[in-house]
Motif scaffolding. Structure first.
Motif, PDB file in Angstrom:
ATOM      1  N   GLU A 131     -16.913  32.443   4.559  1.00  0.00           N
ATOM      2  CA  GLU A 131     -17.911  33.437   4.158  1.00  0.00           C
ATOM      3  C   GLU A 131     -18.651  33.019   2.896  1.00  0.00           C
ATOM      4  O   GLU A 131     -19.870  33.136   2.808  1.00  0.00           O
ATOM      5  N   PHE A 132     -17.910  32.489   1.912  1.00  0.00           N
ATOM      6  CA  PHE A 132     -18.532  32.089   0.657  1.00  0.00           C
ATOM      7  C   PHE A 132     -19.021  30.647   0.691  1.00  0.00           C
ATOM      8  O   PHE A 132     -19.697  30.202  -0.224  1.00  0.00           O
ATOM      9  N   ASN A 133     -18.638  29.902   1.730  1.00  0.00           N
ATOM     10  CA  ASN A 133     -19.132  28.533   1.939  1.00  0.00           C
ATOM     11  C   ASN A 133     -18.741  27.583   0.810  1.00  0.00           C
ATOM     12  O   ASN A 133     -19.520  26.707   0.424  1.00  0.00           O
ATOM     13  N   TRP A 134     -17.539  27.740   0.292  1.00  0.00           N
ATOM     14  CA  TRP A 134     -17.011  26.802  -0.703  1.00  0.00           C
ATOM     15  C   TRP A 134     -16.833  25.448  -0.035  1.00  0.00           C
ATOM     16  O   TRP A 134     -16.143  25.336   0.981  1.00  0.00           O
ATOM     17  N   PRO A 135     -17.459  24.380  -0.544  1.00  0.00           N
ATOM     18  CA  PRO A 135     -17.416  23.096   0.145  1.00  0.00           C
ATOM     19  C   PRO A 135     -16.041  22.436   0.077  1.00  0.00           C
ATOM     20  O   PRO A 135     -15.494  22.223  -1.008  1.00  0.00           O
ATOM     21  N   VAL A 136     -15.465  22.135   1.229  1.00  0.00           N
ATOM     22  CA  VAL A 136     -14.192  21.429   1.330  1.00  0.00           C
ATOM     23  C   VAL A 136     -14.429  20.255   2.281  1.00  0.00           C
ATOM     24  O   VAL A 136     -14.588  20.450   3.485  1.00  0.00           O
ATOM     25  N   ASN A 137     -14.467  19.053   1.733  1.00  0.00           N
ATOM     26  CA  ASN A 137     -14.886  17.897   2.522  1.00  0.00           C
ATOM     27  C   ASN A 137     -13.957  16.706   2.344  1.00  0.00           C
ATOM     28  O   ASN A 137     -13.183  16.630   1.379  1.00  0.00           O
ATOM     29  N   LYS A 138     -14.065  15.775   3.294  1.00  0.00           N
ATOM     30  CA  LYS A 138     -13.332  14.522   3.189  1.00  0.00           C
ATOM     31  C   LYS A 138     -13.916  13.691   2.051  1.00  0.00           C
ATOM     32  O   LYS A 138     -15.083  13.804   1.712  1.00  0.00           O
ATOM     33  N   GLN A 139     -13.071  12.841   1.487  1.00  0.00           N
ATOM     34  CA  GLN A 139     -13.551  11.917   0.464  1.00  0.00           C
ATOM     35  C   GLN A 139     -14.388  10.810   1.110  1.00  0.00           C
ATOM     36  O   GLN A 139     -14.261  10.533   2.301  1.00  0.00           O
ATOM     37  N   ARG A 140     -15.204  10.190   0.295  1.00  0.00           N
ATOM     38  CA  ARG A 140     -16.176   9.235   0.815  1.00  0.00           C
ATOM     39  C   ARG A 140     -15.760   7.779   0.590  1.00  0.00           C
ATOM     40  O   ARG A 140     -16.596   6.889   0.442  1.00  0.00           O
ATOM     41  N   LEU A 141     -14.454   7.536   0.545  1.00  0.00           N
ATOM     42  CA  LEU A 141     -13.942   6.175   0.429  1.00  0.00           C
ATOM     43  C   LEU A 141     -12.483   6.135   0.861  1.00  0.00           C
ATOM     44  O   LEU A 141     -11.815   7.167   0.919  1.00  0.00           O
ATOM     45  N   ARG A 142     -12.002   4.945   1.189  1.00  0.00           N
ATOM     46  CA  ARG A 142     -10.604   4.717   1.522  1.00  0.00           C
ATOM     47  C   ARG A 142     -10.168   3.427   0.827  1.00  0.00           C
ATOM     48  O   ARG A 142     -10.995   2.572   0.485  1.00  0.00           O
ATOM     49  N   TRP A 143      -8.863   3.292   0.642  1.00  0.00           N
ATOM     50  CA  TRP A 143      -8.305   2.082   0.047  1.00  0.00           C
ATOM     51  C   TRP A 143      -7.149   1.603   0.922  1.00  0.00           C
ATOM     52  O   TRP A 143      -6.298   2.405   1.340  1.00  0.00           O
ATOM     53  N   GLU A 144      -7.097   0.304   1.151  1.00  0.00           N
ATOM     54  CA  GLU A 144      -6.033  -0.260   1.994  1.00  0.00           C
ATOM     55  C   GLU A 144      -4.656   0.010   1.407  1.00  0.00           C
ATOM     56  O   GLU A 144      -3.712   0.346   2.140  1.00  0.00           O
ATOM     57  N   ILE A 145      -4.515  -0.113   0.074  1.00  0.00           N
ATOM     58  CA  ILE A 145      -3.191   0.103  -0.511  1.00  0.00           C
ATOM     59  C   ILE A 145      -2.756   1.563  -0.391  1.00  0.00           C
ATOM     60  O   ILE A 145      -1.562   1.853  -0.281  1.00  0.00           O
ATOM     61  N   LEU A 146      -3.711   2.499  -0.388  1.00  0.00           N
ATOM     62  CA  LEU A 146      -3.352   3.905  -0.196  1.00  0.00           C
ATOM     63  C   LEU A 146      -2.963   4.161   1.251  1.00  0.00           C
ATOM     64  O   LEU A 146      -2.024   4.921   1.526  1.00  0.00           O
ATOM     65  N   ASP A 147      -3.673   3.545   2.190  1.00  0.00           N
ATOM     66  CA  ASP A 147      -3.279   3.647   3.595  1.00  0.00           C
ATOM     67  C   ASP A 147      -1.862   3.116   3.788  1.00  0.00           C
ATOM     68  O   ASP A 147      -1.057   3.703   4.526  1.00  0.00           O
ATOM     69  N   SER A 148      -1.561   2.021   3.108  1.00  0.00           N
ATOM     70  CA  SER A 148      -0.221   1.430   3.228  1.00  0.00           C
ATOM     71  C   SER A 148       0.842   2.329   2.613  1.00  0.00           C
ATOM     72  O   SER A 148       1.964   2.427   3.126  1.00  0.00           O
ATOM     73  N   PHE A 149       0.508   3.008   1.503  1.00  0.00           N
ATOM     74  CA  PHE A 149       1.456   3.961   0.924  1.00  0.00           C
ATOM     75  C   PHE A 149       1.733   5.077   1.928  1.00  0.00           C
ATOM     76  O   PHE A 149       2.881   5.499   2.105  1.00  0.00           O
ATOM     77  N   GLY A 150       0.667   5.576   2.583  1.00  0.00           N
ATOM     78  CA  GLY A 150       0.858   6.604   3.599  1.00  0.00           C
ATOM     79  C   GLY A 150       1.741   6.129   4.730  1.00  0.00           C
ATOM     80  O   GLY A 150       2.615   6.869   5.220  1.00  0.00           O
ATOM     81  N   GLU A 151       1.548   4.886   5.156  1.00  0.00           N
ATOM     82  CA  GLU A 151       2.386   4.321   6.218  1.00  0.00           C
ATOM     83  C   GLU A 151       3.836   4.187   5.754  1.00  0.00           C
ATOM     84  O   GLU A 151       4.771   4.390   6.545  1.00  0.00           O
ATOM     85  N   ALA A 152       4.028   3.873   4.475  1.00  0.00           N
ATOM     86  CA  ALA A 152       5.382   3.767   3.934  1.00  0.00           C
ATOM     87  C   ALA A 152       6.075   5.123   3.939  1.00  0.00           C
ATOM     88  O   ALA A 152       7.275   5.225   4.232  1.00  0.00           O
ATOM     89  N   VAL A 153       5.336   6.200   3.617  1.00  0.00           N
ATOM     90  CA  VAL A 153       5.904   7.547   3.678  1.00  0.00           C
ATOM     91  C   VAL A 153       6.277   7.891   5.117  1.00  0.00           C
ATOM     92  O   VAL A 153       7.364   8.432   5.388  1.00  0.00           O
ATOM     93  N   GLU A 154       5.392   7.570   6.041  1.00  0.00           N
ATOM     94  CA  GLU A 154       5.676   7.819   7.457  1.00  0.00           C
ATOM     95  C   GLU A 154       6.937   7.071   7.887  1.00  0.00           C
ATOM     96  O   GLU A 154       7.799   7.613   8.602  1.00  0.00           O
ATOM     97  N   GLU A 155       7.026   5.814   7.471  1.00  0.00           N
ATOM     98  CA  GLU A 155       8.181   4.981   7.830  1.00  0.00           C
ATOM     99  C   GLU A 155       9.480   5.571   7.299  1.00  0.00           C
ATOM    100  O   GLU A 155      10.485   5.657   8.004  1.00  0.00           O
TER     101      GLU A 155
END
Length: 555
Positions: A131-155
């Motif tokens: 209703e108030f249209n507060w913007p909630v959006n994806k970030q506009r960049l990614r990093w390989e080392i952050l993706d790998s950290f996420g995979e490590a958490v999943e593992e």
């Protein structure tokens, strides 16, 4: 004498901006801000007096700039650390990490106040987004080392990535959603008062100048009380500040309507209790008007920064930002596309995990960054490729306080902020568990092994609970989530300052609406829950003053 207002809102920050936009639909509202008017259109940020307010990575500067932050400080162990609080239109939403988090339903159910349960608050979040249209959006960049950290958490935990990590209802890992639009920061003032992000409904069509006045450079000196009364608030008195200098030669006054007018303090978890105490409410002095536990129950999230040195050639922000060519490329990319490192929130990847399997909800949150430095606020990053994984206890049991400095009731004298981080044995144990879990994710997973990580801070030589708790005081810093200092509670709650309608107990015509009213801290970043508090109060006020039933008793 100026025409009196139905509502005077002190603080044009996160809660104050949303509340002003809603109340001014049907009431005459004055929104007061101590800081300067630094905000111009985000579509032309370089024309702003403070362009870094619009560039996401600008938080590195605005958190400590005198024109945008109060410059508070506090301590962790024997170290003094920065404690930024926004002092400009938009308040902390103009200088914070922009991370959108709701917490979880159990947080609000635990508050124990009718009308503030988890189901009520989740409806408020829906209103804020839809209703108030507060913007909630994806970030506009990614990093390989952050993706790998996420995979490590999943593992390690058997999880799958969460593509919309906006609450802590269950364990998960993923990139945070942020309050940005087109690569620019969006503050609460811009979104709700300035109106550029409003949907085409009655909000946009309403004439903002008709019911809402906004004044900046208004340093509120204290509350005004009805003559002969100790508990009837009639307005505020303030000084004007011009170019950073307070002119105390003349005191100005603004007043509320005699028929039901109210003052609402939305100055934040530090300044709202400070202003109450400076006005003689709850400060424990001989001339106090009402005795209340104002300034107690301070809670905050302490992040424990573990730094990892990565193999040469690994892509992290360190070598890029330390290179002149790299910095030029960063600037060009943002200037052309509003992407890249300048569009970064302070932390990009997040995770919510349980420190113990018997817990109903996650009690640990990670903020992971593709960079490293010795301490927060350093301008130069490490010379080696690095990553920081900071874990925090979402539900600390340590309690601190906001108190008057030397008993001074002059609002220009900064209060003493003492969160008493890691005071409880519970918090020390959770800190040790969290740091071990960080170490296990980074050093003990096959997903991250290709970077040959080495723990640079605090160092793997520290391993016992006692050693890690001691190191936590050396590497820990606030995530700037203070709350609880004007605790909401039911009548008879000796620890409460405000009731379920956020009215100050024992006072008439006075409410508090910001993070200070949280009985206990939410399990995640606190800016969005503060918006939800304001949205919920606007709903309660609509029912109370708009014929929505019998008016509730004032205390």
């Amino acid at each position: 004498m100026p025409k009196p207002y139905d509502f005077i809102i002190v603080g044009a920050g996160t809660a104050g901006s949303l509340l002003a936009s809603q109340l001014s639909k049907h009431s005459r509202v004055l929104l007061m801000e101590a800081g300067p008017s630094n905000l111009l259109t985000p579509l032309n940020p370089m024309k702003s007096q403070t362009p870094w307010l619009h560039v996401p990575l600008g938080y590195l500067y605005t958190m400590t700039m005198k024109s945008t932050s109060y410059g508070f400080k506090t301590t962790v162990g024997d170290r003094q650390i920065e404690y930024p609080r926004g002092r400009t239109l938009g308040g902390c939403s103009s200088i914070n990490g922009m991370i959108y988090q709701k917490g979880n339903t159990g947080d609000y159910d635990g508050w124990g106040v009718k009308g503030w349960e988890g189901s009520d608050m989740m409806k408020c979040f829906d209103r804020i987004e839809k209703e108030f249209n507060w913007p909630v959006n994806k970030q506009r960049l990614r990093w390989e080392i952050l993706d790998s950290f996420g995979e490590a958490v999943e593992e390690k935990k058997g999880l799958t990535k969460n593509e919309r990590l906006v609450d802590s209802e269950e364990e998960g890992v993923g990139y945070f959603q942020v309050n940005q639009s087109g690569g620019f920061r969006v503050s609460a003032f811009q979104a709700f008062v300035d109106g550029r992000y409003m949907t085409m409904n009655d909000e946009r069509e309403r004439e903002y100048g008709k019911n809402l006045d906004v004044v900046t450079g208004a340093v509120v000196k204290g509350l005004l009380f009805q003559e002969g009364s100790r508990n009837k608030v009639m307005g505020v008195e303030y000084w004007k500040e011009v170019d950073g200098v307070i002119d105390d030669r003349e005191t100005h006054e603004v007043r509320t309507n005699l028929d039901g007018g109210e003052v609402v303090l939305s100055a934040g978890a530090v300044s709202s209790p400070h202003l109450l105490m400076c006005s003689g409410i709850g400060c424990g002095t001989a001339d106090e008007k009402v005795s209340l536990p104002v300034g107690l129950n301070l809670q905050d999230h302490l992040q424990l920064r573990q730094v990892f040195k990565l193999a040469e050639g690994t892509t992290s922000l360190n070598p890029i930002a330390n290179s002149m060519i790299g910095r030029m490329r960063i600037g060009i990319e943002y200037g052309l596309k509003q992407t890249g490192p300048l569009s970064m929130a302070p932390s990009q990847l997040g995770a919510f995990l349980k420190s113990s399997p018997e817990l109903a909800f996650p009690d640990l949150q990670w903020h992971v960054q593709p960079l490293s430095l010795d301490k927060f606020g350093d301008e130069k990053l490490h010379s080696f490729p690095g990553m920081t994984a900071a874990v925090c206890n979402l539900r600390p049991t340590s309690r601190g306080s906001i108190t008057l400095s030397g008993g001074s009731k002059d609002v220009r004298d900064k209060p003493i902020i003492d969160p008493r981080y890691l005071e409880s044995l519970h918090d020390q144990k959770v800190a040790a568990r969290g740091m071990r879990m960080t170490r296990d994710i980074v050093l003990g997973s096959s997903s991250f092994a290709k970077y040959k990580p080495q723990e640079y801070l605090p160092g793997i030589e520290y391993s016992t609970d006692e050693e890690l708790a001691a190191q936590a005081k050396k590497v820990g810093t606030s995530i700037f989530h203070p709350c609880g200092t004007c605790k909401m509670g039911c009548e008879g709650d000796k620890d409460a300052v405000v009731d379920g309608s956020l009215r100050v107990f024992g006072m008439e015509g006075l409410r508090v609406c910001d993070a200070s009213v949280m009985p206990s801290i939410t399990s995640g970043n606190t800016n969005s829950p503060t918006l939800a508090i304001a949205a919920n109060l606007s709903r309660l006020l609509a029912a109370e003053k708009g014929g929505g039933g019998k008016k509730r008793k004032r205390y």
